[in-house]
Motif scaffolding. Structure first.
Motif, PDB file in Angstrom:
ATOM      1  N   ILE A  41      -2.571  10.246  -5.570  1.00  0.00           N
ATOM      2  CA  ILE A  41      -1.359  11.058  -5.726  1.00  0.00           C
ATOM      3  C   ILE A  41      -0.452  10.487  -6.822  1.00  0.00           C
ATOM      4  CG2 ILE A  41       0.666  12.018  -4.530  1.00  0.00           C
ATOM      5  CD1 ILE A  41      -0.903  11.633  -1.885  1.00  0.00           C
ATOM      6  N   ALA A  62       0.773  12.299 -10.179  1.00  0.00           N
ATOM      7  CA  ALA A  62       2.205  12.506 -10.450  1.00  0.00           C
ATOM      8  C   ALA A  62       2.560  11.951 -11.826  1.00  0.00           C
ATOM      9  CB  ALA A  62       3.047  11.857  -9.360  1.00  0.00           C
ATOM     10  N   ILE A 116       1.801  19.646  -3.959  1.00  0.00           N
ATOM     11  CA  ILE A 116       0.730  19.119  -3.108  1.00  0.00           C
ATOM     12  C   ILE A 116       0.722  19.806  -1.752  1.00  0.00           C
ATOM     13  CG2 ILE A 116       2.136  17.151  -2.309  1.00  0.00           C
ATOM     14  CD1 ILE A 116      -0.560  15.481  -2.464  1.00  0.00           C
ATOM     15  N   ALA A 168       5.166  13.178  -5.701  1.00  0.00           N
ATOM     16  CA  ALA A 168       4.982  14.634  -5.642  1.00  0.00           C
ATOM     17  C   ALA A 168       6.356  15.309  -5.695  1.00  0.00           C
ATOM     18  CB  ALA A 168       4.237  15.037  -4.378  1.00  0.00           C
TER      19      ALA A 168
END
Ligand SMILES: *Cc1c(COP(=O)(O)O)cnc(C)c1O
Length: 425
Positions: free
Chosen positions: A162, A166, A178, A195
């Motif tokens: 993640i 990002a 997300i 996110a």
């Protein structure tokens, strides 16, 4: 307050709700105005308040505040389904001629939306391999308006880095959206990893009891729409809303204000206050259920790993999981309820297996308190050829199990018996 306390107390204002300890349900279409000035202030967004339940409702407002707090966002919008949440979340910032970059392993409904439906409205999606960052960078161009991923893919159970996503999105002045349905904010809060927008199908774990369909969009408040220079709809006057400029009027909450004032107003997939109530009740036990779902799923996955009638098993909690380092980083406290595995033999053995399950419910949901089993190759993906099945990340032996919160010994016994039956043909 800590997560569990926030989940249990549901953001309630006991005094303001006539001391009712349970969230009141407001089954109303509209709200009376004190006088013309009051009405005009509400319409002009000068004063906060409810006008019409398509736009907002006091029961639904409590749900929105609760989920925004659990995810760590500045605001949320609850809608009638997960698909409605995803559609509005994207359409809020993407229009004809624009592009989306998304991982190719998405939930089937989202994949269809991006691959088949949105192109009819002039919106194209470039699909990328989850952990191929070069492919990701190459897929982004000047038309791209957002990057879209899932915390844990359904049904492939793949994860993405993640933070890395990002970083790449932000380097290109793009927000990262997300879908956090399968992890839930109890197991992972993507906003803490960069996110910008989080969406959920609340139908699954947040509601938790297989009784209600819903969705939610959460705004982190962190994305700088103005500086990005490519989101005119947020930074220039909205002709359909008295010429307001969302970034000026709402600051950090510009995105979520626009999605309500414009998208929900015009497309209309509002959440019913009854469904909001049931979802709030589900959230009160989210932390306990996610612990139990994760513990049970881990035990079932370990049992399957050693079973002679299994070809393979995937569970993010197993050390054999392909991206175990991502699990340690993003899901240290549990890996949710989804376990997938391959039953030995042909499709007919798979069918015999699923039809021999007595406790496991054969149905299309997940994240329910009950254990649920689905067999994509013989049901949802039946029309696909073997080659297309593999492209979709599914094999002919592929079973998707959502492990419930029953006694795990009963779940294991049911699976074991059905596996033995599956080979008796
Ligand atoms: C179920 C699901 C959706 C769609 O949600 P609905 O509430 O069924 O519209 C979206 N994403 C994921 C990951 C899901 O599991």
């Amino acid at each position: 307050m800590n997560f569990d306390t926030k989940a249990v107390h549901n953001n309630q204002d006991y005094k303001g709700q006539k001391h009712s300890i349970s969230t009141p349900i407001y089954p109303t279409t509209a709200y009376s105005f004190d006088n013309v000035e009051h009405a005009s202030n509400l319409y002009g967004l000068v004063e906060e308040g409810d006008i019409y339940t398509r736009i907002s409702n006091p029961t639904t407002n409590i749900l929105e505040k609760t989920i925004a707090e659990l995810e760590g966002g500045v605001g949320a919008l609850a809608v009638s389904s997960g698909q409605a949440a995803i559609s509005l979340a994207v359409l809020n910032i993407v229009k004809a001629g624009d592009e989306i970059v998304a991982t190719k392993t998405l939930y089937g409904g989202t994949y269809n939306l991006f691959a088949v439906t949105l192109p009819k409205y002039g919106i194209k999606t470039n699909f990328v391999t989850p952990m191929d960052f070069e492919e990701l960078e190459n897929a982004i161009n000047e038309k791209t308006k957002c990057v879209y991923v899932e915390t844990i893919g359904n049904p492939g159970l793949n994860m993405v880095d993640i933070e890395k996503y990002a970083q790449i999105a932000h380097k290109n002045k793009l927000p990262l959206i997300i879908d956090n349905t399968v992890a839930t904010p109890y197991l992972c809060r993507p906003i803490e990893f960069g996110a910008d927008i989080v969406v959920h199908s609340t139908t699954k774990y947040l509601g938790g009891h297989g009784s209600v369909v819903g969705g939610v969009i959460v705004d982190s408040g962190n994305f700088d729409w103005k500086n990005a220079g490519k989101f005119d709809e947020l930074t220039t006057p909205d002709k359909s809303y008295q010429g307001i400029i969302y970034t000026e009027k709402f600051g950090k909450a510009a995105y979520i204000a626009k999605v309500r004032a414009q998208m929900l107003r015009d497309f209309g997939p509002c959440q019913s206050p009854f469904n909001s109530f049931l979802t709030l009740q589900g959230i009160q036990t989210l932390h306990l259920r996610m612990q139990r779902h994760s513990q049970n799923a881990m035990k079932v996955a370990k049992f399957l790993e050693n079973h002679p009638l299994i070809n393979w098993v995937t569970y993010p909690g197993l050390e054999s999981y392909e991206n175990y380092e991502l699990v340690k980083k993003y899901l240290p406290n549990g890996q949710s309820s989804l376990v997938s595995f391959g039953v030995k033999g042909e499709i007919k053995n798979g069918i015999k297996f699923i039809e021999s399950c007595k406790l496991l419910v054969h149905t299309a949901n997940l994240g329910d308190v009950r254990s649920i089993i689905t067999y994509p190759a013989a049901t949802t993906h039946k029309q696909l050829s073997e080659a297309d099945l593999i492209k979709a990340g599914i094999t002919k032996d592929f079973m998707r199990l959502s492990v419930g919160i029953e006694d795990v010994n009963d779940i294991i016994e049911d699976i074991d018996k059905a596996l033995k039956e599956s080979q008796k043909l």
